[in-house]
Design an enzyme around this catalytic site. Structure first.
Site, mmCIF file in Angstrom:
data_model
loop_
_atom_site.group_PDB
_atom_site.id
_atom_site.type_symbol
_atom_site.label_atom_id
_atom_site.label_comp_id
_atom_site.label_asym_id
_atom_site.label_seq_id
_atom_site.Cartn_x
_atom_site.Cartn_y
_atom_site.Cartn_z
ATOM 1 N N SER B 209 0.854 -1.181 0.000
ATOM 2 C CA SER B 209 0.000 0.000 0.000
ATOM 3 C C SER B 209 0.901 1.246 0.000
ATOM 4 C CB SER B 209 -0.942 -0.044 1.204
ATOM 5 O OG SER B 209 -1.939 0.944 1.097
ATOM 6 N N ARG B 284 -12.883 6.566 8.959
ATOM 7 C CA ARG B 284 -12.389 5.194 8.993
ATOM 8 C C ARG B 284 -13.406 4.223 8.400
ATOM 9 N NH1 ARG B 284 -7.431 2.718 9.432
ATOM 10 N NH2 ARG B 284 -7.582 0.741 10.514
ATOM 11 N N ASP B 425 -8.650 -6.126 -5.230
ATOM 12 C CA ASP B 425 -8.322 -4.816 -4.657
ATOM 13 C C ASP B 425 -8.983 -3.696 -5.470
ATOM 14 O OD1 ASP B 425 -7.157 -2.507 -3.675
ATOM 15 O OD2 ASP B 425 -5.115 -3.279 -3.688
ATOM 16 N N HIS B 462 -7.977 -4.913 -0.821
ATOM 17 C CA HIS B 462 -6.710 -4.212 -0.618
ATOM 18 C C HIS B 462 -5.943 -4.749 0.593
ATOM 19 C CE1 HIS B 462 -3.852 -0.959 -0.934
ATOM 20 N NE2 HIS B 462 -4.071 -0.615 0.313
ATOM 21 N N ASP B 463 -6.643 -5.145 1.637
ATOM 22 C CA ASP B 463 -5.991 -5.594 2.869
ATOM 23 C C ASP B 463 -5.356 -6.975 2.782
ATOM 24 O OD1 ASP B 463 -6.220 -3.368 4.414
ATOM 25 O OD2 ASP B 463 -7.754 -4.153 5.771
#
Lengths: 482, 482
Positions: B209, B284, B425, B462-463
């Site tokens: 990232s 968040r 992602d 993405h994680d």
């Protein structure tokens, strides 16, 4: 009201820009013209007399006119256990209803649209589907079809919604408005179709995005009262990612202190209340990301900033940011915040599954019972802090859930159905239109057609249905004439 | 500080839940336990004495400990024309540096991470990459490598950032902190590598990232001072869609009145200031959508609600909503809001193009000149209302922009580079890792390797880089030993 934004001069904003402690710091302090501007808008709204004359006439209601009104005075019971003692639906029409009333097409709208799909004598402004409608048009030929478009129940462009008066006390419903469903919207429209126009069977039920949910719902609830069904960029049930994005929009709006739990309408007692314009702006910016993004942005904005030579700022700076900022601001005073919240939620809740349908029928019956006994408003639905509940994972399997959905879609099996998807759509991704096709046994059912636009054919993401006459419009036109 | 959330009992929340006008309405009024809870958190924060003891010790600074500190007392000039008269970097290490100092790997973090990638004697809590590091580990074998991980410049876990004191007056920089770039972070790390460890050439620069941006930046700025470069789920330049999502997060945070344009740190004069916890929570939540979404959510949450029998509410209701709510709340008091804003912006600004690099060099030289003459803090950067500027479309073509980027990537052509992408992602989509591969002439350049994880291999979006030891970790381990 829109012209209010014009009152706010950039030079005024600059004059009152706040700087903190700049003289004593190592570096120049940052400035926030975007926040200065929002504060200025709040001030203007607070000192403007608009809204104090009639407490039940919120400002955005004045934006639109030129529609007809259908009023229903019989109670309307909602899928989630509420009631509207009466309601009205704003609508517009184009073309001519033929003698046997067999050429009517009901156009369903997306979340924030009015009934104004096309210009009329009463309202000569271009409609949201202006290019898709007209005599000889490749999509909706008004020489052939009689088109009806409504502002959905829950909306703020003429139909009954949270900004309308609650008959119990004459004050705006606000968040005392009952929770709605897409199916509710459709049942309200059906009264207009049957009771006002005397139409027993629609030639077609047609819509995109939330409108595509409505077109499917019409056929699920009243399969024998509609011939063709067209659903563009929609789904049979929302995806958790779409729910997540709408959740973010709603929470942001609800976080605006001016939202005041829905009670932001000016009243005689509190004439200076203002709408949550900052929350609406932010919610719309997030929504715009889900409506567009796609390859269009790369070619239109890339990663260019307004000025590469300036130091970057936390206010809008990249072209894409200024675009979002502008889109958000335009919308922030145009649409009722509560309508946005309720209708956004209906999209999350949309579900064609059988269990969902059965629960709704039970709840409507219960609402009728309670309302008729005069105790509906005492119904308790104690809301504990649900986030601390232990349930954190789904209880039915993906397969069980799919079968439930398939059972719920059974009524549509005999309808002619066209399902359209767009490859660049991130909000209602193509896999959801393929799912509808699969739920209706597309591979073996000759009544079902499926069109999927590739990225090369259209690159506007979810909003393609608003812009692409060539691929979307023509597919619809051909399917209607088939 | 974390335990504050534990103080807020659900039953207390319920007791003070607000109801508006319920008795006179047609339907029961809606309740908003999620808003009640946020108000309660604000009250608790306001009445807690934390933060008043030392004005320069913001609460979240106490969350982390167990790191080493490197201090640099020479001025640091930033890419966008600011200066830090001095700074410190928090770091941790694992393994042993060999005699010729040739086995050092610098691990770069994503946006909100600390230096704590793995447990240590000083901090035995698991690190954010706990599974990826250890003796004999398939990814990072501490018997072989000497690993260094820092909290980035601009962060709030020990490194100098907006919550640190401005030497000019001893008060927190807040938004007087100079705008940063990813390249700045890397140049700060390089002082640690050269000056503290005496390492002249890294064995590898590695990150995911934003960390993957840093690993590329290290090689672009100092190609001869790094051997291998590993960049996972990153890009050579941000996509407008990613900028749009981060823009939304920042605007939401900046819209929280408690943010107060960055000046929310309690001071002796105003000891009761509280951090913008609501804005942070919402930011968040939006970020989490971009980090995860993906197929995982369908199988984990589907569209199930906490309780199908209850009437839907505008507070968290679907499982996916309660998940987001929980993720947002956890983070809301853990991370400094200003650090979040600055570092988020560096990701938008990340750009390996030649023109970008040349502008940065010019601006750093200019900052040095102004700072040495004592006039940097007078530098004017008048911010007009940029959204009304006329520029709305990019001025360079997609092709010109690509060529600029290609020129900027030239220094990396002789490095061994591994680029990893993940199909699910949405934030740093696969096309961006393919772009890096193409920019480095991957098809003909034997130094460049590219791995793309298919959805079947990993579905955390993405994680994935945080979770997938099997595919991501093993690829990295193999590349390091090649």
């Amino acid at each position: 009201m829109r012209s209010l934004m014009g009152l706010i001069k950039p030079n005024l904003v600059l004059l009152r820009a706040k700087r903190f402690n700049s003289s004593g710091s190592t570096n120049p302090a940052m400035m926030f013209p975007c926040l200065d501007k929002m504060e200025r808008v709040s001030e203007e709204l607070r000192t403007t007399t608009v809204g104090t004359q009639g407490q039940n006439e919120p400002v955005y209601g004045k934006v639109k006119s030129g529609f007809e009104i259908f009023k229903s005075n019989r109670p309307f019971y909602t899928d989630y256990g509420g009631v509207l003692p009466n309601f009205q639906i704003a609508y517009e029409t184009w073309g001519t209803l033929n003698e046997d009333k067999s050429n009517a097409i009901l156009i369903h709208t997306g979340l924030s649209a009015s009934s104004h799909a096309h210009s009329t004598n009463l309202n000569q402004q271009p409609g949201w589907w202006e290019k898709f409608i007209g005599p000889g048009n490749v999509c909706l030929d008004t020489n052939k079809w009689f088109l009806i478009c409504t502002n959905v129940l829950g909306g703020c462009y003429g139909s009954t919604g949270p900004s309308s008066p609650d008959p119990a006390d004459g004050l705006p419903y606000a968040t005392r408005f009952p929770m709605l469903s897409v199916h509710d919207m459709v049942r309200a429209q059906k009264r207009l179709i049957n009771e006002h126009f005397g139409i027993e069977k629609l030639y077609a039920s047609l819509g995109s995005s939330m409108g595509g949910m409505q077109s499917l719902s019409y056929a699920q609830q009243f399969p024998s009262e509609v011939n063709k069904v067209i659903s563009v960029s929609a789904c049979a049930r929302s995806h958790p990612s779409s729910i997540a994005m709408r959740h973010a929009q709603r929470q942001v709006l609800m976080g605006d202190p001016n939202w005041n739990r829905g009670f932001y309408y000016p009243t005689a007692a509190e004439p200076n209340k203002i709408p949550p314009h900052v929350g609406m702006k932010l919610a719309r910016e997030i929504a715009t990301v889900t409506y567009r993004s796609g390859p269009e942005w790369e070619s239109r904005f890339g990663t260019e900033r307004l000025d590469d030579e300036r130091s970057p700022v936390l206010c809008p700076d990249f072209l894409i940011e200024t675009y979002l900022d502008h889109q958000g601001e335009k919308f922030s005073l145009e649409y009722d915040a509560n309508s946005f919240l309720y209708i956004s939620k209906t999209m999350d809740l949309f579900d064609l599954s059988l269990s969902h349908k059965e629960r709704s029928i039970r709840r409507r019956a219960r609402a009728k019972e309670l309302y008729e006994s005069g105790t509906l408003n005492e119904a308790q639905d104690p809301l504990l802090d649900r986030t601390s509940d232990k349930k954190r994972h789904r209880t039915s399997t993906v397969e069980q859930s799919y079968q439930d959905l398939k059972q719920g879609c059974k009524p549509l099996l005999d309808n002619d159905v066209l399902v359209v998807g767009v490859k660049s759509d991130g909000l209602m991704p193509c896999l959801q239109q393929r799912e509808i096709y699969s739920l209706l046994d597309g591979d073996t059912n000759p009544n079902v057609a499926h069109v999927e636009l590739q990225e090369s054919e259209s690159y506007f993401g979810h909003d393609t249905f608003l812009l692409d006459l060539e691929h979307i419009g023509r597919s619809i036109g051909q399917f209607l004439c088939k």
